[in-house]
Design a protein around this motif. Sequence first.
Motif, mmCIF file in Angstrom:
data_model
loop_
_atom_site.group_PDB
_atom_site.id
_atom_site.type_symbol
_atom_site.label_atom_id
_atom_site.label_comp_id
_atom_site.label_asym_id
_atom_site.label_seq_id
_atom_site.Cartn_x
_atom_site.Cartn_y
_atom_site.Cartn_z
ATOM 1 N N GLU A 84 6.610 -23.582 -22.018
ATOM 2 C CA GLU A 84 6.950 -24.709 -22.876
ATOM 3 C C GLU A 84 8.424 -24.604 -23.269
ATOM 4 N N GLU A 85 9.143 -25.702 -23.098
ATOM 5 C CA GLU A 85 10.564 -25.776 -23.445
ATOM 6 C C GLU A 85 11.364 -24.629 -22.838
ATOM 7 N N GLY A 86 11.038 -24.319 -21.584
ATOM 8 C CA GLY A 86 11.818 -23.341 -20.846
ATOM 9 C C GLY A 86 11.505 -21.886 -21.136
ATOM 10 N N HIS A 87 10.381 -21.589 -21.817
ATOM 11 C CA HIS A 87 10.021 -20.209 -22.112
ATOM 12 C C HIS A 87 8.526 -19.995 -21.891
ATOM 13 N N VAL A 88 8.186 -18.786 -21.494
ATOM 14 C CA VAL A 88 6.777 -18.415 -21.359
ATOM 15 C C VAL A 88 6.167 -18.319 -22.751
ATOM 16 N N THR A 89 5.109 -19.095 -22.984
ATOM 17 C CA THR A 89 4.447 -19.073 -24.294
ATOM 18 C C THR A 89 3.035 -18.512 -24.233
ATOM 19 N N GLU A 90 2.402 -18.538 -23.058
ATOM 20 C CA GLU A 90 1.053 -18.002 -22.929
ATOM 21 C C GLU A 90 0.909 -17.246 -21.610
ATOM 22 N N LEU A 91 0.129 -16.163 -21.676
ATOM 23 C CA LEU A 91 -0.151 -15.349 -20.497
ATOM 24 C C LEU A 91 -1.636 -15.007 -20.529
ATOM 25 N N ASP A 92 -2.408 -15.666 -19.675
ATOM 26 C CA ASP A 92 -3.863 -15.521 -19.677
ATOM 27 C C ASP A 92 -4.336 -15.051 -18.302
ATOM 28 N N LEU A 93 -4.556 -13.745 -18.192
ATOM 29 C CA LEU A 93 -5.038 -13.133 -16.948
ATOM 30 C C LEU A 93 -6.332 -12.365 -17.211
ATOM 31 N N TYR A 94 -7.175 -12.934 -18.055
ATOM 32 C CA TYR A 94 -8.454 -12.337 -18.419
ATOM 33 C C TYR A 94 -9.329 -12.152 -17.180
ATOM 34 N N GLU A 95 -9.889 -10.962 -17.049
ATOM 35 C CA GLU A 95 -10.820 -10.627 -15.955
ATOM 36 C C GLU A 95 -10.252 -11.077 -14.608
ATOM 37 N N ASN A 96 -9.087 -10.557 -14.282
ATOM 38 C CA ASN A 96 -8.394 -11.011 -13.076
ATOM 39 C C ASN A 96 -8.019 -9.863 -12.148
ATOM 40 N N GLY A 97 -8.610 -8.699 -12.343
ATOM 41 C CA GLY A 97 -8.390 -7.601 -11.401
ATOM 42 C C GLY A 97 -7.103 -6.838 -11.581
ATOM 43 N N LEU A 98 -6.486 -6.899 -12.759
ATOM 44 C CA LEU A 98 -5.273 -6.128 -12.997
ATOM 45 C C LEU A 98 -5.616 -4.649 -13.102
ATOM 46 N N ALA A 99 -4.829 -3.797 -12.478
ATOM 47 C CA ALA A 99 -5.057 -2.359 -12.513
ATOM 48 C C ALA A 99 -3.715 -1.642 -12.565
ATOM 49 N N GLY A 100 -3.632 -0.607 -13.398
ATOM 50 C CA GLY A 100 -2.390 0.140 -13.517
ATOM 51 C C GLY A 100 -1.853 0.085 -14.933
ATOM 52 N N LEU A 101 -0.576 0.402 -15.061
ATOM 53 C CA LEU A 101 0.066 0.493 -16.366
ATOM 54 C C LEU A 101 0.636 -0.847 -16.789
ATOM 55 N N LEU A 102 0.514 -1.133 -18.058
ATOM 56 C CA LEU A 102 1.107 -2.346 -18.607
ATOM 57 C C LEU A 102 2.598 -2.098 -18.796
ATOM 58 N N PRO A 103 3.471 -2.881 -18.168
ATOM 59 C CA PRO A 103 4.913 -2.584 -18.207
ATOM 60 C C PRO A 103 5.518 -2.861 -19.579
ATOM 61 N N THR A 104 6.489 -2.047 -19.927
ATOM 62 C CA THR A 104 7.206 -2.249 -21.188
ATOM 63 C C THR A 104 8.078 -3.493 -21.149
ATOM 64 N N ASP A 105 8.364 -4.000 -19.944
ATOM 65 C CA ASP A 105 9.212 -5.188 -19.813
ATOM 66 C C ASP A 105 8.601 -6.425 -20.451
ATOM 67 N N LEU A 106 7.333 -6.375 -20.810
ATOM 68 C CA LEU A 106 6.728 -7.532 -21.455
ATOM 69 C C LEU A 106 7.432 -7.894 -22.756
ATOM 70 N N ASP A 107 8.208 -6.959 -23.298
ATOM 71 C CA ASP A 107 8.918 -7.283 -24.533
ATOM 72 C C ASP A 107 10.004 -8.333 -24.311
ATOM 73 N N ASN A 108 10.269 -8.681 -23.033
ATOM 74 C CA ASN A 108 11.223 -9.760 -22.746
ATOM 75 C C ASN A 108 10.622 -11.143 -22.993
ATOM 76 N N LEU A 109 9.295 -11.212 -23.153
ATOM 77 C CA LEU A 109 8.642 -12.505 -23.372
ATOM 78 C C LEU A 109 8.700 -12.849 -24.860
ATOM 79 N N THR A 110 9.879 -13.052 -25.353
ATOM 80 C CA THR A 110 10.098 -13.132 -26.797
ATOM 81 C C THR A 110 9.544 -14.401 -27.429
ATOM 82 N N ASN A 111 9.133 -15.373 -26.612
ATOM 83 C CA ASN A 111 8.578 -16.614 -27.155
ATOM 84 C C ASN A 111 7.064 -16.717 -26.949
ATOM 85 N N VAL A 112 6.455 -15.680 -26.443
ATOM 86 C CA VAL A 112 5.028 -15.747 -26.145
ATOM 87 C C VAL A 112 4.215 -15.724 -27.440
#
Length: 402
Positions: A84-112
């Motif tokens: 929305e308005e040029g920024h990521v506001t939602e991230l919905d990957l519920y039950e989608n087969g993600l495996a591994g470590l959650l990256p620290t780079d998610l802190d770049n999603l400052t408008n989520v």
Amino acid sequence: MRYPTFGISPLILSKCGIPGILLVLILFFSASSPGLAQTCTGIPDAECQALYALYNGTGGDQWTDNSNWLSTQSVNDWYGVTVEEGHVTELDLYENGLAGLLPTDLDNLTNVTYISLGRNSLTGSIPSELGSLTKLERLYISSNNFSGSIPPELGSLTNLTHLGIAYNDLSGSVPSELSNLTKLMYLYLQDNYLTGSIPAAFGDLANLRYLALQGNALTGSIPTELGNLTLLTHLFLYNNKLTGSIPPELGDLTSVNYIFLYNNQISGTIPPELGNLTELIFLRLSSNQLSGDLPAFFLTSPPEIDLRWNCLHASDPAVLAAVEGKSESNFMSTQTVPPTGVTAETVESSGTEENRVQVSWTPIGYTEDEGGYKVYYRQTGTTDYHYYGMTFDKNSSELTSG
């Protein structure tokens, strides 16, 4: 003739000649192609970096649905991403087969404002960097394999209304910093390996509706401050190691529908103040060490109760009848707890060839109702217990074989 350099030294170009220039240009454009660089359409580079890190760090190629990810399509068309308005506001990957470590780079999603990554196979610790996502309103990462402790930095998410980190392998104490989340309405921390006490500061969560701490190894008493949570509808503290008594202040939870405190080590009497809970639907206090006479409020409320496996009684026949009618199983037949100080010793026989065994104990406090103590035994080296006998009443303190 002057040739364009594109950041390459003119000296090198002049020595290479025309073929060399063509070669350099080909390499330049190849290195800038979308197939190799991290490019996203419609969002800043920092947010693009976060999405690439998530995809690459959690096996994006094997996700259940990775439609349009890392493509030239608008990021708003990537599966599970809202822009929305040029920024990521939602991230919905519920039950989608993600495996591994959650990256620290998610802190770049400052408008989520919304992150849902539940029911995946994420491992490692919960990144403390998530605490910088100050616009976040809902965070769901339950049903993964996260380990380590709950980052106290999550207490900085002061816009959070929903926090779900249940059904993981988290350990350590419950951070008191979570009490800073004064907008929080739903807190799900159940079914981890959390230890320590329930923070008394949770009484500051004035907007809380749902508190789920069950299925951990929490100790200590129930904080009286929880009585401040007047909007609470669900209080789930069962399957822990809580001690002490039920605070009378819980009688101030005027919106509560469910109080589940079963399978702890709570003692004392049931406070009559719980009779103030006119919205209470189900009260479950089974498998504790409660004792004493049942309060009169059981005559009228709540409609469903479970008081099994305590040491309770009802001196008022009307209260007893009401409780029996509301219980899942017979009340009186389940008011039994093991006596303390149990010992067994051999005593000399008189006129027989075999010695006898005397089992002794300290009787339970309440002895008015009928009943007694059943004694079971097993042979050394075996696992099966066999019934031996029963005393005539609850005043008895021993039973001797033979």
